[in-house]
Design an enzyme around this catalytic site. Structure first.
Site, mmCIF file in Angstrom:
data_model
loop_
_atom_site.group_PDB
_atom_site.id
_atom_site.type_symbol
_atom_site.label_atom_id
_atom_site.label_comp_id
_atom_site.label_asym_id
_atom_site.label_seq_id
_atom_site.Cartn_x
_atom_site.Cartn_y
_atom_site.Cartn_z
ATOM 1 N N HIS A 1 0.815 -1.209 0.000
ATOM 2 C CA HIS A 1 0.000 0.000 0.000
ATOM 3 C C HIS A 1 0.852 1.263 0.000
ATOM 4 C CE1 HIS A 1 -3.664 2.348 0.746
ATOM 5 N NE2 HIS A 1 -2.945 3.059 1.587
ATOM 6 N N HIS B 1 -9.766 2.769 0.384
ATOM 7 C CA HIS B 1 -9.786 2.275 1.765
ATOM 8 C C HIS B 1 -10.613 0.996 1.771
ATOM 9 C CE1 HIS B 1 -9.098 3.780 6.089
ATOM 10 N NE2 HIS B 1 -7.968 3.858 5.437
#
EC number: 6.3.5.3
Length: 757
Positions: free
Chosen positions: A65, A116
């Protein structure tokens, strides 16, 4: 003497000195997501084993990420796109918290979309809420006032039990956080597909506005300048957070790792926004970075490596909500509503006074150095001593193997054009009603009514218009428009073309409102990068997006990559969400998407082809996915966009044709306005209604503007066909069927309330 036999003992602090003298200690590098060769690389960089705090920093910063280690090699090609645009230059681009664009009159606009996804599956409300909070702080960190948000969402089947678990919480989280911040939600998507079951996508976009002179960058420069952490206290929520959650697939057993999900406080974020903007106005900020993914590990290492290269931090000065947190937990925590600023010593009193005014806690936790090292102490003992660039920027870079899947040819050969089609007027009518009631095409008011679309008073267009539009300047009425789009089925059939079609649709949606498309941000959502099939999809999508941006003349300003979006062996549809931002000189002259009056001519713009593969008709009626997506014609898209800009003030409405084709565009234009339509279609009525050819739109014009429309279409090379007239209380296809708007509206609006309550 007191009995101390049962008293807990704290483990010995793992300092740099301890690590040097205890080189063989076993460490949980694998549990933190690192590979064996990555752990070996860290030891090579440091010349010793890492301390537990250093291991924590490297593990979160080298996660998929944060480091983009599987995607960097493909993302680099976006740098080949010229940064100049038709309306001005890019003031900040890829590598900053968000891209910043000159839009004229001394104004700049910044926008970005991020994911998210995994946190929102684990804890839907907080995962989605903190996704909004994080993207807002990215925009704030550029020196801009956040002015609007959007939310592209993807879910599993509407009737699935887990969709009923995650969807209400995600929507409530997006709405609750944005509403409390006072930010209008002006657009987005809600798409349903079986591949998103167990892995919903929650992408969040924010737009901000600033004057050119207010631009701020993330760097720590000036030896002796102070490092200030301000905002909420650091807690145990979000330890590892999105940085770890988003770097692995979920198994089949369902949600876990709830402590890894951050907990948001929008009221604290609102104070943080206003406090930060006043700090900027007072000119007491020399550098700034928000704390999102990887928390303090990210903020300290990125600020140091982008500045003079050195920083000394006293970690025990960080304000805590939980006094039991160990140093490595503090470094990994992704607690929300925090910012880090670099402040000159002469300005620190003014800085702290402004924070106190807004009731925002602030603490000086370090200073900028010229050592070239990031040094972090805990109660006087050194727990981190690393070259900051090795943490923030020089992580692993993988050239993952990829190859065209063996099943791709068979998938593309199974075209939807050969599926049985409706042939009578009654069958066409039933198909229309079935499609408008389908989860992907139905009215999304159940979702959007939970969002405040008009707070701040500058919203010009929002759902259900094709794009969201915000007024930037109240005197000149300068404005910006934004749209997000992606058809994952098209990307599955051909990821190169699918990414281009996502860009083309967002580009077209911005143009229908009368704005000139200016720039792109993207959120590339894919399955596991360790699967060569998935990496081929990703590589092709990046290549397609780059080529399309070059052709359309729009740069990529930044974005996000979200990988490992799969449950077990089931990867999501490749979903390269593309956001396009455009500028409009006068928002009062925007073009709405719905019909505006009776007796106006409906004109179809663009070329219609027999293109049914990947369509909503094939998906809803036949449960089919196969064939090739619609043809990409970027020259036609550019010509259509320029035509739509010239039609401002001439066309009374404009609506793009995409999912559901002409039938869906007519249904939405009539239902939103309550004004019916009668159309006459040449040739095969089914194809005319339900094919999903790109580079098309419908516009309405008064009779006296038809000649001007024809002249402009000829100038821009856009085919046009007059197909009908607005008016009445039904949608009528001449010679085929008629549906009263009340019946059409009942089908369109019932789906989400019936499923979700």
């Amino acid at each position: 003497m007191a009995d101390t036999a049962s008293a807990p003992t704290r483990p010995t602090l793992d300092t740099v000195a301890v690590a040097t003298g205890d080189p063989e200690r076993e460490q949980p590098w694998s549990e933190l997501g690192l590979k064996a060769d990555e752990y070996d690389r860290i030891k090579e960089i440091l010349g010793r084993r890492p301390t537990s705090s250093e291991l924590a920093m490297y593990s979160v910063m080298w996660s998929e990420h944060c480091s983009y280690k599987s995607s960097k090699v493909h993302l680099r090609q976006f740098g080949e796109i010229p940064q100049e645009t038709s309306a001005g230059k890019m003031l900040a681009g890829i590598g900053e918290n968000a891209g910043v664009l000159d839009i004229g009159q001394g104004y700049a606009v910044t926008f970005k979309v991020e994911s998210h996804n995994h946190p929102s599956y684990v804890e839907p409300y907080q995962g989605a809420a903190t996704g909004v909070g994080g993207i807002v702080r990215d925009i704030l960190a550029m020196g801009a006032r956040p002015v609007a948000v959007m939310d592209p969402l993807r879910f599993g089947p509407l009737d699935a039990a887990d969709t009923h678990r995650v969807l209400p919480g995600i929507v409530a989280g997006v709405g609750g956080y944005g509403n409390c911040l006072g930010l209008p939600n002006i657009g987005g998507e809600a798409v349903f597909d079986p591949t998103y079951l167990g892995n919903p996508l929650v992408n969040a976009l924010c737009v901000g506005v600033l004057r050119h002179e207010d631009l701020h960058l993330a760097k720590a420069s000036g030896v002796g300048n102070l490092v200030v952490l301000y905002g909420a206290r650091t807690g145990g929520d979000g330890i590892g957070g999105v940085s770890v959650l988003a770097s692995e697939t979920f198994d089949e057993t369902g949600p876990a790792k709830r402590p890894s999900v951050q907990v948001g406080d929008p009221f604290m974020e609102k104070l943080l926004i206003e406090c930060t903007l006043e700090l900027f106005h007072a000119n007491v900020v020399a550098g700034i970075q928000d704390l999102g993914g990887a928390g303090l590990s990210c903020a300290t290492s990125e600020l140091a490596s982008a500045g003079d290269g050195g920083m000394h931090v006293h970690l025990d000065k960080v304000p805590l909500r939980d006094s039991t947190l160990a140093p490595e937990e503090i470094l990994m925590s992704e607690s929300q509503e925090r910012m880090m600023a670099v402040v000159e010593p002469a300005d620190i009193d003014d800085f702290l006074a402004i924070c106190a005014k807004w009731d925002v806690e602030a603490a000086v936790i370090g200073e900028v150095t010229d050592t070239g090292r990031l040094e972090i102490d805990w109660h006087g003992e050194r727990v981190v001593d690393v070259p900051p660039r090795t943490v923030a920027h020089d992580g692993p870079v993988y050239e993952r193997p990829f190859a065209r899947p063996q099943w791709q040819d068979q998938l593309q050969a199974d075209a939807a054009e050969s599926l049985p089609r409706p042939s009578t007027g009654d069958e066409l009518r039933a198909t229309l009603l079935q499609l408008v009631a389908s989860p992907n095409l139905c009215d999304k008011s159940w979702i959007t009514d939970q969002y405040d679309r008009y707070v701040q008073g500058n919203t010009v267009l929002s759902q259900p218009d094709d794009s969201g539009m915000i007024r930037v300047d109240e005197e000149t009425n300068l404005g910006v428009s934004v749209a997000t789009d992606c058809n994952g089925r098209f990307a599955k059939l051909d990821p190169y073309a699918g990414a281009q079609l996502a860009l083309a649709e967002a580009y077209r949606n911005v143009a229908t409102g009368g704005a000139t498309p200016l720039a792109v941000s993207d959120c590339l959502n894919f399955g596991s990068p360790e699967d060569p099939d998935v990496m081929w999809q990703f590589a092709e999508a990046c290549r397609g997006l780059k080529d399309a941006c070059l052709e359309l003349g729009v740069p990529v300003t930044g974005g996000n990559v979200s990988l490992y979006n799969q449950t077990g062996e089931t990867a999501i549809l490749p979903t390269p969400v593309v956001a396009v931002l455009g500028v409009i000189e006068d928002v009062r002259r925007r073009t709405p998407s719905s019909f505006q009056g009776a007796g106006e001519r409906i004109v179809l713009l663009g070329r219609t082809r027999e293109e049914l593969s990947g369509s909503e008709w094939a998906h809803v009626v036949h449960g089919h996915l196969g064939g090739l997506p619609p043809k990409v014609d970027l020259r036609a898209e550019r010509g259509l966009a320029r035509l739509l800009a010239d039609l401002v003030g001439i066309a009374t409405s404009a609506h793009d044709l995409s999912d559901g084709g002409l039938a869906q565009a007519l249904a939405e234009a009539t239902l939103v306005s309550g004004i019916g339509a009668r159309v006459t279609l040449e040739g095969d009525a089914f194809l005319a209604l339900f094919t999903e050819s790109a580079a098309r739109a419908i516009v309405t014009v008064p009779d006296y503007e038809l000649d001007e429309l024809a002249a402009l279409c000829a100038r821009h090379g856009v085919p046009m066909a007059e197909i009908g007239t607005t008016g009445g209380t039904a949608l009528e296809v001449d010679g085929q069927f008629s549906v009263p708007l009340d019946e059409l509206r009942a089908a369109w609006t019932a789906t989400l309330p019936a499923a979700l309550g």
